[in-house]
Design an enzyme around this catalytic site. Structure first.
Site, PDB file in Angstrom:
ATOM      1  N   CYS A 289       0.828  -1.192   0.000  1.00  0.00           N
ATOM      2  CA  CYS A 289       0.000   0.000   0.000  1.00  0.00           C
ATOM      3  C   CYS A 289       0.868   1.250   0.000  1.00  0.00           C
ATOM      4  O   CYS A 289       1.896   1.309   0.663  1.00  0.00           O
ATOM      5  CB  CYS A 289      -0.946   0.092   1.195  1.00  0.00           C
ATOM      6  SG  CYS A 289      -2.037  -1.308   1.360  1.00  0.00           S
TER       7      CYS A 289
ATOM      8  N   ARG B  72       4.214  -0.402  -4.717  1.00  0.00           N
ATOM      9  CA  ARG B  72       3.899  -0.889  -3.369  1.00  0.00           C
ATOM     10  C   ARG B  72       2.594  -1.686  -3.325  1.00  0.00           C
ATOM     11  O   ARG B  72       2.264  -2.296  -2.303  1.00  0.00           O
ATOM     12  CB  ARG B  72       3.781   0.291  -2.401  1.00  0.00           C
ATOM     13  CG  ARG B  72       5.036   1.115  -2.281  1.00  0.00           C
ATOM     14  CD  ARG B  72       4.825   2.263  -1.339  1.00  0.00           C
ATOM     15  NE  ARG B  72       4.682   1.800   0.034  1.00  0.00           N
ATOM     16  CZ  ARG B  72       5.691   1.615   0.867  1.00  0.00           C
ATOM     17  NH1 ARG B  72       6.906   1.873   0.485  1.00  0.00           N
ATOM     18  NH2 ARG B  72       5.482   1.193   2.092  1.00  0.00           N
TER      19      ARG B  72
ATOM     20  N   TRP C 116      -2.657  -2.845  -1.670  1.00  0.00           N
ATOM     21  CA  TRP C 116      -2.314  -4.267  -1.795  1.00  0.00           C
ATOM     22  C   TRP C 116      -3.160  -4.962  -0.735  1.00  0.00           C
ATOM     23  O   TRP C 116      -2.942  -4.772   0.455  1.00  0.00           O
ATOM     24  CB  TRP C 116      -0.816  -4.478  -1.545  1.00  0.00           C
ATOM     25  CG  TRP C 116      -0.356  -5.866  -1.811  1.00  0.00           C
ATOM     26  CD1 TRP C 116       0.030  -6.383  -3.013  1.00  0.00           C
ATOM     27  CD2 TRP C 116      -0.212  -6.940  -0.871  1.00  0.00           C
ATOM     28  NE1 TRP C 116       0.406  -7.704  -2.875  1.00  0.00           N
ATOM     29  CE2 TRP C 116       0.262  -8.067  -1.570  1.00  0.00           C
ATOM     30  CE3 TRP C 116      -0.434  -7.049   0.512  1.00  0.00           C
ATOM     31  CZ2 TRP C 116       0.521  -9.296  -0.954  1.00  0.00           C
ATOM     32  CZ3 TRP C 116      -0.187  -8.275   1.125  1.00  0.00           C
ATOM     33  CH2 TRP C 116       0.281  -9.369   0.392  1.00  0.00           C
TER      34      TRP C 116
ATOM     35  N   ASN D 100      -2.085   2.064   5.661  1.00  0.00           N
ATOM     36  CA  ASN D 100      -1.182   0.989   5.259  1.00  0.00           C
ATOM     37  C   ASN D 100      -0.850   0.222   6.531  1.00  0.00           C
ATOM     38  O   ASN D 100      -0.458   0.818   7.528  1.00  0.00           O
ATOM     39  CB  ASN D 100       0.086   1.635   4.644  1.00  0.00           C
ATOM     40  CG  ASN D 100       1.151   0.623   4.305  1.00  0.00           C
ATOM     41  OD1 ASN D 100       0.885  -0.577   4.258  1.00  0.00           O
ATOM     42  ND2 ASN D 100       2.353   1.103   4.059  1.00  0.00           N
ATOM     43  N   GLY D 101      -1.051  -1.099   6.541  1.00  0.00           N
ATOM     44  CA  GLY D 101      -0.769  -1.887   7.745  1.00  0.00           C
ATOM     45  C   GLY D 101      -1.937  -2.802   8.056  1.00  0.00           C
ATOM     46  O   GLY D 101      -2.810  -3.010   7.206  1.00  0.00           O
TER      47      GLY D 101
ATOM     48  N   GLU E 116      17.812 -17.750  -7.160  1.00  0.00           N
ATOM     49  CA  GLU E 116      17.435 -16.390  -7.574  1.00  0.00           C
ATOM     50  C   GLU E 116      16.947 -16.377  -9.030  1.00  0.00           C
ATOM     51  O   GLU E 116      15.965 -15.692  -9.353  1.00  0.00           O
ATOM     52  CB  GLU E 116      18.630 -15.447  -7.361  1.00  0.00           C
ATOM     53  CG  GLU E 116      18.435 -14.029  -7.828  1.00  0.00           C
ATOM     54  CD  GLU E 116      17.297 -13.258  -7.146  1.00  0.00           C
ATOM     55  OE1 GLU E 116      16.695 -13.772  -6.198  1.00  0.00           O
ATOM     56  OE2 GLU E 116      16.993 -12.143  -7.614  1.00  0.00           O
TER      57      GLU E 116
ATOM     58  N   LYS F 288      13.222 -15.127 -10.067  1.00  0.00           N
ATOM     59  CA  LYS F 288      12.994 -14.058 -11.056  1.00  0.00           C
ATOM     60  C   LYS F 288      12.001 -14.525 -12.112  1.00  0.00           C
ATOM     61  O   LYS F 288      11.095 -13.805 -12.489  1.00  0.00           O
ATOM     62  CB  LYS F 288      14.294 -13.643 -11.763  1.00  0.00           C
ATOM     63  CG  LYS F 288      15.267 -12.820 -10.996  1.00  0.00           C
ATOM     64  CD  LYS F 288      14.849 -11.408 -10.694  1.00  0.00           C
ATOM     65  CE  LYS F 288      14.075 -11.299  -9.425  1.00  0.00           C
ATOM     66  NZ  LYS F 288      14.689 -11.151  -8.189  1.00  0.00           N
TER      67      LYS F 288
ATOM     68  N   GLU G  14       8.293 -15.058 -10.595  1.00  0.00           N
ATOM     69  CA  GLU G  14       7.538 -13.893 -10.112  1.00  0.00           C
ATOM     70  C   GLU G  14       7.056 -12.987 -11.236  1.00  0.00           C
ATOM     71  O   GLU G  14       6.036 -12.333 -11.095  1.00  0.00           O
ATOM     72  CB  GLU G  14       8.306 -13.112  -9.044  1.00  0.00           C
ATOM     73  CG  GLU G  14       9.507 -12.376  -9.529  1.00  0.00           C
ATOM     74  CD  GLU G  14      10.263 -11.667  -8.410  1.00  0.00           C
ATOM     75  OE1 GLU G  14       9.635 -11.196  -7.464  1.00  0.00           O
ATOM     76  OE2 GLU G  14      11.500 -11.590  -8.510  1.00  0.00           O
TER      77      GLU G  14
ATOM     78  N   HIS H 296      17.962 -36.734  -6.216  1.00  0.00           N
ATOM     79  CA  HIS H 296      17.185 -37.197  -5.058  1.00  0.00           C
ATOM     80  C   HIS H 296      15.710 -36.831  -5.174  1.00  0.00           C
ATOM     81  O   HIS H 296      15.006 -36.809  -4.171  1.00  0.00           O
ATOM     82  CB  HIS H 296      17.795 -36.618  -3.776  1.00  0.00           C
ATOM     83  CG  HIS H 296      19.215 -37.033  -3.577  1.00  0.00           C
ATOM     84  ND1 HIS H 296      19.565 -38.270  -3.081  1.00  0.00           N
ATOM     85  CD2 HIS H 296      20.370 -36.404  -3.871  1.00  0.00           C
ATOM     86  CE1 HIS H 296      20.882 -38.373  -3.057  1.00  0.00           C
ATOM     87  NE2 HIS H 296      21.400 -37.254  -3.533  1.00  0.00           N
TER      88      HIS H 296
ATOM     89  N   LYS I 203       6.211  -4.420  -3.763  1.00  0.00           N
ATOM     90  CA  LYS I 203       7.660  -4.269  -3.616  1.00  0.00           C
ATOM     91  C   LYS I 203       8.087  -4.293  -2.158  1.00  0.00           C
ATOM     92  O   LYS I 203       9.115  -4.846  -1.803  1.00  0.00           O
ATOM     93  CB  LYS I 203       8.065  -2.949  -4.264  1.00  0.00           C
ATOM     94  CG  LYS I 203       9.542  -2.650  -4.197  1.00  0.00           C
ATOM     95  CD  LYS I 203      10.239  -3.165  -5.418  1.00  0.00           C
ATOM     96  CE  LYS I 203      11.739  -3.029  -5.352  1.00  0.00           C
ATOM     97  NZ  LYS I 203      12.404  -4.197  -5.916  1.00  0.00           N
TER      98      LYS I 203
HETATM   99  C1  F6R Z   1      12.022 -10.558  -5.420  1.00  0.00           C
HETATM  100  C2  F6R Z   1      11.895  -9.535  -4.402  1.00  0.00           C
HETATM  101  C3  F6R Z   1      11.502  -9.949  -3.043  1.00  0.00           C
HETATM  102  C4  F6R Z   1      12.292  -9.124  -1.995  1.00  0.00           C
HETATM  103  C5  F6R Z   1      11.782  -9.426  -0.589  1.00  0.00           C
HETATM  104  C6  F6R Z   1      12.592  -8.704   0.463  1.00  0.00           C
HETATM  105  O1  F6R Z   1      12.403 -10.018  -6.647  1.00  0.00           O
HETATM  106  O2  F6R Z   1      12.084  -8.374  -4.665  1.00  0.00           O
HETATM  107  O3  F6R Z   1      11.673 -11.304  -2.844  1.00  0.00           O
HETATM  108  O4  F6R Z   1      13.647  -9.443  -2.119  1.00  0.00           O
HETATM  109  O5  F6R Z   1      10.452  -9.046  -0.493  1.00  0.00           O
HETATM  110  O6  F6R Z   1      12.522  -7.328   0.288  1.00  0.00           O
HETATM  111  P1  F6R Z   1      13.580  -6.370   0.926  1.00  0.00           P
HETATM  112  O7  F6R Z   1      14.916  -6.671   0.323  1.00  0.00           O
HETATM  113  O8  F6R Z   1      13.101  -4.995   0.578  1.00  0.00           O
HETATM  114  O9  F6R Z   1      13.588  -6.620   2.404  1.00  0.00           O
END
Ligand code: F6R
Length: 598
Positions: A2, A27, A74, A100-101, A472, A476, A479, A495, A593
């Site tokens: 949010c 956000r 969100w 937000n929260g 990773e 990527k 997501e 395994h 994010k």
């Molecule tokens: C994936 C991604 C998330 C963040 C995670 C932690 O691309 O961006 O998995 O890495 O939400 O976020 P931060 O680093 O902001 O604590």
């Protein structure tokens, strides 16, 4: 999670609010809305979907005013819908609130308010808060908000306005808020990106603080009502940094920014064969390090373990922040916790830091966003200086975190009185150039995206320091392209996951020419025997060519730097596949994010 913006001033209020929301859209983007005070009334407009929907709904509007608040959502409580979108308002439509929260005692507050005659129309926890403020309102919005918050459990970043008052009241506990100070205008926002094109002068609110803004003044108090004197900070980020700069998406821009962002993380930190960090914490006698993080930052942590253990022989444990905080962790005297977070706002990471601190650990942060909650909570740390990361999928923050972790490992070694390897320091300085070369030569991956857009599953395999790169790479892809992908240590494939392999399954190998190379070759042969389609990221030519269907050739680098180079073609692969599928790369479904709820 949010985004909030509020404005009091003389500018065109709709364009300030909408442009602010669009900067905060990363956000959350389930729904959005705004409220403007207009001739003693509050006009609220809400829309389901992205900010573009709200903007379109307002395109013919002549709505104007001097005080307004807006929100991009969100969803936590209640489905994403127009009805559940913010702002919410009270029974008399005199007060509007964006939140937000999560209000944890939502049910008991709702029951109490309904008994008193309040009609609560939605399942959204935030709505009870505006009714609670209404209950306490006797002509002073700030007082009513303070009263209401004294009965509120949970987390909040809120902005509230009243139809008869020329001010906005904002308060925070667990969800970030910043006040922006302009010329005869004031802003309140979830982060500075929303207000950067108006002002760079900001006041960061801490937990349990309340700010009341008019167009010329900002008064900050604690929730007990004591006036606080707060520092005005000058934001260093530029407006360009939050624009796409000709790229189709922020993610692509941020991938190609990595030579610069890595140079920024390194700047001034390797000087005359020494690593210079202002950690504010004595690391010489550290006995054990616990690294905690979530998501991509957790993948960095796994690589950081290799850096620190290999270079210093200090044992490192890596924990998901959400697991650490709830499992009665054991902390010894002399332990240091390192928390990694791009946003500096992730709720679980923050809670893990607090738990470690409460048990006596010293804490360090590896954080991108300057002035964020985690940056202010830790005893010391390293900023990435990677610039704002707007794409929801983390790219440049990941490589920045790896550089910062490598610097940390080298610094600890140096503080313990051990000599640093000059060649490693030189290679580190040369890294931005190598990253640039790798990105340039990886551009052709775009031609392969079409071949993979209909794949249902991907397997990513790596060993040792490159196993987290497999994790990773898989994250990527899933997501942003919604293709199921799993990262696995290459040797573990036998395994279980090998059962999935057939001619439809692309298997990505991270295969640097290091001590694990021969083993990886054997693993490739096992996949080839089962007709899997092999994609290899490797610095080795001919031999890999024979086995792999596709090779992403990368430069040869020492082990410590290989994760930073190897992730680059995988970032591009996921970007191009998602883009060719026509997906909204910067705003993948269901994601936000900054995860400021548990
Ligand atoms: C994936 C991604 C998330 C963040 C995670 C932690 O691309 O961006 O998995 O890495 O939400 O976020 P931060 O680093 O902001 O604590």
């Amino acid at each position: 999670m949010c985004g909030i913006i509020g404005y009091i001033g003389h500018k065109d209020i709709l364009s300030v609010l909408i442009s602010g929301l669009s900067k905060l859209e990363y956000r959350g983007y389930d729904s959005s809305g705004l409220c403007v005070q207009n001739s003693g009334n509050l006009t609220i407009i809400r829309k389901c979907g992205k900010i573009a929907e709200l903007s379109a709904a307002l395109s013919q509007s002549s709505l104007s005013g001097k005080v307004g608040i807006a929100h991009t959502r969100w969803a936590t409580h209640g489905e994403p819908s127009e009805k559940n979108a913010h702002p919410h308002s009270d029974c008399t439509k005199s007060i509007a609130l964006v939140h937000n929260g999560i209000i944890e005692n939502y049910h008991s507050l709702k029951e109490l308010l309904e008994k008193e005659g309040h009609v609560i129309e939605t399942e959204v926890d935030s709505e009870v808060l505006v009714h609670l403020i209404e209950k306490f309102y006797e002509g002073d919005l700030e007082e009513a908000v303070m009263n209401a918050l004294s009965y509120t459990e949970g987390t909040f970043g809120i902005a509230v306005m009243h139809k008869d008052e020329q001010r906005i009241v904002a308060a925070r506990r667990g969800s970030p808020l910043v006040v922006g100070i302009g010329e005869n205008e004031m802003f309140i926002a979830s982060d500075v990106s929303a207000i950067l094109n108006h002002t760079k002068r900001v006041i960061y609110l801490n937990d349990n603080e309340i700010a009341t803004i008019t167009n010329t003044h900002c008064v900050t108090k604690n929730l007990g009502g004591e006036i606080l004197t707060k520092k005005v900070d000058e934001v260093q980020w530029t407006i360009d940094a939050i624009e796409k700069d000709g790229f189709e998406h922020f993610m692509l821009k941020e991938i190609f920014e990595q030579p610069q962002s890595i140079a920024n993380t390194l700047r001034g930190r390797v000087v005359d064969g020494k690593v210079k960090l202002s950690l504010n914490v004595d690391v010489k006698n550290v006995k054990r390090i616990i690294i905690t993080a979530c998501g991509t930052s957790w993948h960095s942590a796994l690589i950081g373990k290799h850096f620190i253990e290999n270079l210093t022989r200090i044992p490192v444990e890596v924990d998901y922040a959400s697991e650490f905080r709830y499992r009665k962790p054991i902390i010894y005297p002399g332990d240091i916790m390192v928390a990694i977070s791009q946003s500096g706002e992730t709720a679980d990471t923050l809670a893990a830091i607090k738990e470690a601190k409460a048990q006596g650990a010293t804490t360090l942060g590896i954080v991108n966003v300057v002035g964020s909650t985690i940056a202010r909570e830790v005893d010391g740390g390293i900023y990435l200086h990677a610039g704002p990361e707007m794409g929801v999928a983390s790219t440049k923050a990941f490589t920045g975190q790896l550089v910062a972790l490598l610097l940390l490992a080298l610094y600890i070694k140096q503080q313990k009185g051990e000599k640093l390897d000059n060649e490693l320091l030189e290679d580190l300085q040369n890294l931005p150039t190598l990253v640039k070369q790798t990105l340039e030569s990886s551009k052709k991956i775009i031609d392969l995206a079409e071949d993979f857009k209909d794949s249902k599953d991907f397997l990513y395999l790596g060993r040792g320091i490159n196993f987290p790169v497999a994790l990773e790479g898989a994250l990527k892809l899933k997501e942003i392209s919604y293709i199921h992908a799993e990262g696995y240590p290459a040797a573990e494939m036998k395994h279980g996951p090998i059962a999935l392999v057939d001619s439809h399954m692309p298997v990505v190998f991270i295969a640097p020419h290091d001590s694990t190379y021969e083993k990886i070759i054997s693993n490739m042969q096992e996949i080839k025997a089962r007709k899997g389609k092999i994609i290899a990221v490797s610095d080795k030519g001919a031999e890999i060519q024979k086995l792999a269907d596709i090779v992403f050739k990368v430069p040869s680098v020492r082990d410590e730097l290989s994760p930073i180079i190897n992730i680059l073609p995988l970032q591009l692969l996921s970007y191009y596949v998602a883009n060719v599928k026509g997906l909204d790369v910067d705003k993948p479904r269901n994601l936000a994010k900054s995860v400021t709820v548990e």
